[in-house]
Design an enzyme around this catalytic site. Structure first.
Site, PDB file in Angstrom:
ATOM      1  N   LYS A  51       0.643  -3.439   3.590  1.00 45.25           N
ATOM      2  CA  LYS A  51       1.022  -3.096   2.358  1.00 45.25           C
ATOM      3  C   LYS A  51       2.059  -3.986   1.634  1.00 45.25           C
ATOM      4  O   LYS A  51       1.690  -4.356   0.543  1.00 45.25           O
ATOM      5  CB  LYS A  51       1.775  -1.560   2.317  1.00 45.25           C
ATOM      6  N   THR A  52       3.058  -4.300   2.293  1.00 49.98           N
ATOM      7  CA  THR A  52       3.885  -4.881   1.789  1.00 49.98           C
ATOM      8  C   THR A  52       3.431  -6.644   1.460  1.00 49.98           C
ATOM      9  O   THR A  52       3.515  -7.291   0.504  1.00 49.98           O
ATOM     10  CB  THR A  52       5.225  -5.313   2.699  1.00 49.98           C
ATOM     11  N   ASP A 237       6.174   0.307  -5.242  1.00 52.95           N
ATOM     12  CA  ASP A 237       5.904   0.680  -3.791  1.00 52.95           C
ATOM     13  C   ASP A 237       6.509   2.170  -3.300  1.00 52.95           C
ATOM     14  O   ASP A 237       7.170   2.897  -4.017  1.00 52.95           O
ATOM     15  CB  ASP A 237       6.964  -0.286  -2.886  1.00 52.95           C
ATOM     16  N   GLU A 238       6.048   2.749  -2.158  1.00 50.78           N
ATOM     17  CA  GLU A 238       6.173   4.014  -1.806  1.00 50.78           C
ATOM     18  C   GLU A 238       6.041   4.950  -2.773  1.00 50.78           C
ATOM     19  O   GLU A 238       6.937   5.897  -2.899  1.00 50.78           O
ATOM     20  CB  GLU A 238       7.734   4.156  -1.073  1.00 50.78           C
ATOM     21  N   GLN A 268       2.910   9.725   4.551  1.00 49.20           N
ATOM     22  CA  GLN A 268       4.292   9.030   4.654  1.00 49.20           C
ATOM     23  C   GLN A 268       5.444   9.774   3.730  1.00 49.20           C
ATOM     24  O   GLN A 268       6.463   9.158   3.693  1.00 49.20           O
ATOM     25  CB  GLN A 268       4.394   7.697   4.905  1.00 49.20           C
ATOM     26  N   ARG A 647       5.604   3.699  13.738  1.00 44.72           N
ATOM     27  CA  ARG A 647       6.839   2.325  13.615  1.00 44.72           C
ATOM     28  C   ARG A 647       6.702   1.630  14.854  1.00 44.72           C
ATOM     29  O   ARG A 647       6.865   0.385  14.911  1.00 44.72           O
ATOM     30  CB  ARG A 647       8.292   2.781  13.728  1.00 44.72           C
TER      31      ARG A 647
END
Length: 843
Positions: A51-52, A237-238, A268, A647
């Site tokens: 994603k980043t 983002d997010e 998430q 994670r």
DNA sequence: ACACTTCACCTTTTT
DNA sequence: GGTGAAGTGT
């Protein structure tokens, strides 16, 4: 004592433009998202799906190939750290100019806008930013002065309600209009009073940063035009963690060009308590019918075992669009589940295991997560005992310490003379003979005459203060006058002067205790951070004159330097205060020495580690007790678990403890349902070898008289057949609490067998992966004996806590459980699970 | 006004 | 187990 890693030691970022091409190493979906030409774009990005990378490359693509100026881009991330990282990564692709872009958090971006243009909504440029504890204090002042009972309206509760209003963009007036009950009207009135006081103090709380910014963009045509014209591309983002205010901000600011990219993963979403609504992902598609949607579902991070576990857990959420991540890595090692007798032995296991792992891998690649900050203490102890260095993210925050808050208040008062709450904090610290009576007189005078607190302080005679108080008041005024006389040019110098000349430092020195020594050290640390900040600003000036900057100073980008004059110590202090206020927990994640990282599951979002420990997997702790009565809150806990699991790249350890000390009192737990949701074939289960420790029985009786769910679980399991009147040694009730604490006399064996299953399997059997299912260690919670047969939609019921309500829906889930949604006129609609035996009765 | 005590409540999670 | 509010005595 651990200090935060220096937050202002500006990372001197390597800004060499590498030869990396923007489309290298991207899969087809990623390329599609990066190259999307314009218009609304929704990227549904699973955990570890790059994603980043997509966001970064997209920004680079816009600048490099689409001729978009870096200053026409607004990129919003979740933390300052994520923002800095993104800027750095973009700079590798397009050069240093990226470091001056608007890449920031919602809160920082809004603070910046309000500094520049907030005046039309009543926010003057020098405003103070109140954190939750400042806000709570001010709310409580408002409550008290309105003569409202603090028993019925707790400061925290009020602050939360007000915060919720603000997240939903509800004004005090609207809150009052909507109020149907007296209590709601009272809350609305306190909200109104609180607002008034914030404005009088020229202060904003966290929620205001967004709310006031939305108000500004809605109502001030000129300002709206300015920002809408400027930001040709907006990226968020997010996105699953945005609340209504944030969503509205994004919508408004991007409206002109409509080039809006949002990236997120509904699975998430973990900030519901802060008003976040993952349905915003769906709403985006509805709102922008022409939106392009790109789904990233290849996970490049975790092994198959880990990913399968994560998929299995999250699939238990009913309100969810089914989606499954596919791993790009091999199967990997089994997940280790460790059943400990106590929280202490759990911590020992974690430390011992890390010790073993550390021979083959760097401590940097290991992290330990927990649900609540309080859990870190024991783990820290064991790590220290094993000589393992660690860093802790969040926890008792440096900036929450009393002496630091006091010092910050001295600075706030310096830069904002109206800031009453901060004045109150420091006016008699150190003791100057200005006690409660004098403070009230000054505050009342200021309010009656509509002048700042400082201006009132200058007129002790008119106020009618005592001689001693008058002298003290005038002395305090002159302290700040001297501090502002131009001699002190930097944040650090002003701070040092104020702490010295006010006698604050002397007060601590005179006390001479171990504790005051620590406080002095903390103040020195703060001063040194201020110094770092000053240096960063000075360097920035130097670079700016060369038309470039390698440094990231919070908030004040060169582009907008008109609002920031580095020559002015007032501006410097304001910038410093803002950077400090908007600092995120996870912003401190960098440390220089090699060490294990400890943090809450919430702080872990967005990070990855080769080895991850998730501790405290017990019913009541994770999922947390407070979320167990409400299905959507329970599902949020499950998402949190999903975030935790995903994670991990290579190795995952899950631990749970039979007994745990809560509030200095031991309590017993059964293993988390999340453990049961992981397929047995992925797991290697290990049971604690040690004999249950003595301390569980010998601990002094406390006064934990809270009838908690844990106690209930415990009672149900362990003591149904123990007669409370039994006078034999086994059954004697000890402890003097209001409620007999039956747990004190039971042996661990009883508890162990009742909670974990009567014939606890032998260690060898448990360790056998395949027999895990056949030999369940874990017994189910009480069989649901809750009878819903007479329930129907529209039935009137009564709930122990929420009172009368009407059933609005009954849903049977695939596991057979029944979700009962009830609308309470006195409360919101709540959903109860039949399996949890909710205290509901038909009326 | 201040120093010293006792007491309740606390812990979800954070910008 | 730690903190802040509230109460008590000087």
């Amino acid at each position: 004592m651990t200090f935060p890693a220096n937050i202002f030691a500006s990372t001197n970022i390597g800004v060499d433009k590498t030869n990396l091409s923007i489309l290298d190493d991207l899969n087809e979906s990623q390329k599609q998202a990066v190259q999307h030409s314009g218009g609304p774009l929704l990227v549904v990005a699973g955990a570890g799906s790059g994603k980043t990378r997509v966001l970064t490359r997209r920004i680079a693509h816009l600048i490099g190939s689409q001729n978009v100026s870096p200053f026409e881009i607004l990129a919003i991330t979740f933390t300052n750290k994520a923002a800095a990282e993104m800027a750095e990564r973009v700079s590798k692709l397009v050069g240093r100019v990226a470091l001056r872009m608007w890449v920031s958090t919602f809160h920082s971006a809004c603070a910046r806008i309000l500094r520049m243009d907030g005046s039309s909504v009543g926010i003057k440029s020098g405003f103070s930013i109140y954190d939750v504890s400042d806000a709570t204090r001010l709310v409580d002042y408002a409550r008290r002065d309105l003569g409202v009972d603090s028993k019925r309206f707790s400061p925290k509760g009020l602050q939360r309600s007000i915060s919720n209003f603000k997240n939903e963009l509800i004004t005090p007036g609207q809150a009052l209009e909507n109020a149907q009950m007296d209590t709601q009207a009272t809350v609305a009135k306190i909200y109104a009073e609180y607002e008034q006081r914030l404005r009088a103090a020229n202060a904003v709380d966290f929620d205001d940063l967004l709310g006031k910014c939305v108000e500004l963009l809605r109502e001030d045509d000129e300002v709206r035009e300015k920002y809408q014209n400027r930001f040709k591309h907006v990226l968020v983002d997010e996105f699953q963690d945005t609340n209504l205010a944030q969503w509205e901000f994004v919508r408004l600011i991007s409206k002109k060009h409509n080039n809006i990219t949002v990236v997120g993963d509904a699975d998430q979403s973990i900030y519901r308590f802060r008003g976040a609504d993952h349905l915003n992902m769906q709403r985006f598609e509805q709102e922008y019918e022409d939106a392009s949607v790109v789904v990233l579902n290849t996970n490049y991070r975790s092994t198959e075992n880990i990913l399968n576990a994560a998929n299995a857990v999250i699939s238990n959420n009913n309100s969810r669009h089914k989606k499954e991540l596919v791993s790009d890595k091999g199967i990997g090692e089994p997940i280790v589940v460790y059943y400990a007798n106590s929280d202490r032995s759990e911590a020992q296991y974690v430390a011992n295991t890390i010790n073993k792992l550390s021979t083959t891998q760097s401590l940097d690649s290991i992290a330990v997560f927990y649900r609540t900050n309080a859990q870190s203490r024991l783990i820290e102890e064991q790590l220290i005992r094993n000589g393992i260095s660690y860093r802790i993210i969040g926890g008792t925050k440096f900036f929450d310490r009393r002496e630091i808050k006091d010092a910050i208040s001295y600075l706030r008062v310096f830069s904002n003379q109206s800031d009453e709450a901060s004045w109150r904090r420091i006016i008699n610290e150190p003791k100057r003979g200005l006690g409660d009576t004098s403070i009230s007189k000054i505050a009342t005078f200021a309010r009656n005459y509509g002048i700042s607190f400082r201006k009132a302080l200058e007129k002790p005679n008119e106020i009618g203060l005592s001689k001693k108080a008058s002298t003290a008041a005038l002395g305090l005024c002159s302290l700040f006058d001297v501090a502002a006389n131009g001699e002190y040019e930097t944040v650090a110098k002003v701070l040092e002067y104020l702490l010295e000349a006010s006698g604050y430092k002397k007060m601590l020195e005179d006390e001479g205790s171990f504790e005051s020594q620590g406080r002095l050290e903390n103040l020195l640390e703060l001063i040194s951070q201020a110094r770092e900040f000053d240096i960063a600003i000075d360097k920035k000036i130097e670079f700016a004159e060369q038309g470039d900057s390698g440094l990231e100073i919070p908030t004040f980008a060169h582009e907008d330097s008109t609002i920031f004059n580095p020559e002015s110590v007032f501006d410097r202090i304001q910038a410093f205060l803002e950077a400090v206020s908007l600092l995120a927990e996870s912003d401190q994640a960098n440390a220089n020495d090699e060490s294990v990282t400890l943090m809450t599951l919430h702080s872990a979002k967005g990070l990855e580690y080769s080895t991850v420990f998730i501790t405290g997997l017990e019913e009541g702790l994770f999922p947390h007790e407070r979320s167990m009565g409400d299905i959507s809150e329970l599902e949020e806990e499950r998402r949190l678990c999903y975030v935790g699991i995903t994670r991990a790249m290579d190795r995952l350890y899950l631990t749970c403890a039979l007994s745990r000390i809560m509030y200095a009192t031991p309590d017993y737990f059964s293993p988390s349902r999340f453990l049961k949701e992981i397929p047995a074939e992925l797991v290697n289960a290990i049971e604690d070898k040690e004999v249950p420790s003595e301390f569980m029985r010998s601990s002094a009786p406390g006064t934990n008289n809270k009838s908690s769910r844990y106690s209930r679980i415990y009672d149900d399991f362990a003591f149904d057949d123990i007669d409370p009147n039994d006078q034999s040694e086994q059954g004697r009730v000890i402890g003097q609490g209001k409620r007999p604490r039956r747990r004190d006399f039971a042996t661990d064996e009883i508890i162990r067998s009742r909670i974990w299953g009567s014939d606890s399997a032998s260690k060898d059997q448990i360790s056998d992966v395949n027999e895990f299912e056949a030999q369940p260690l874990i017994s189910q919670p009480p069989e649901p004996d809750f009878d819903t047969s007479e329930f129907a939609i529209g039935s009137r019921i009564s709930h122990e806590k929420y009172g009368l309500g009407t059933i609005t829906s009954l849903d049977t889930h695939k596991n057979g459980d029944i979700a009962i949604s009830v609308d309470f006129p006195t409360d919101r609609t709540r959903t109860f699970m039949a399996s949890l035996n909710p205290p509901i009765e038909l009326v």
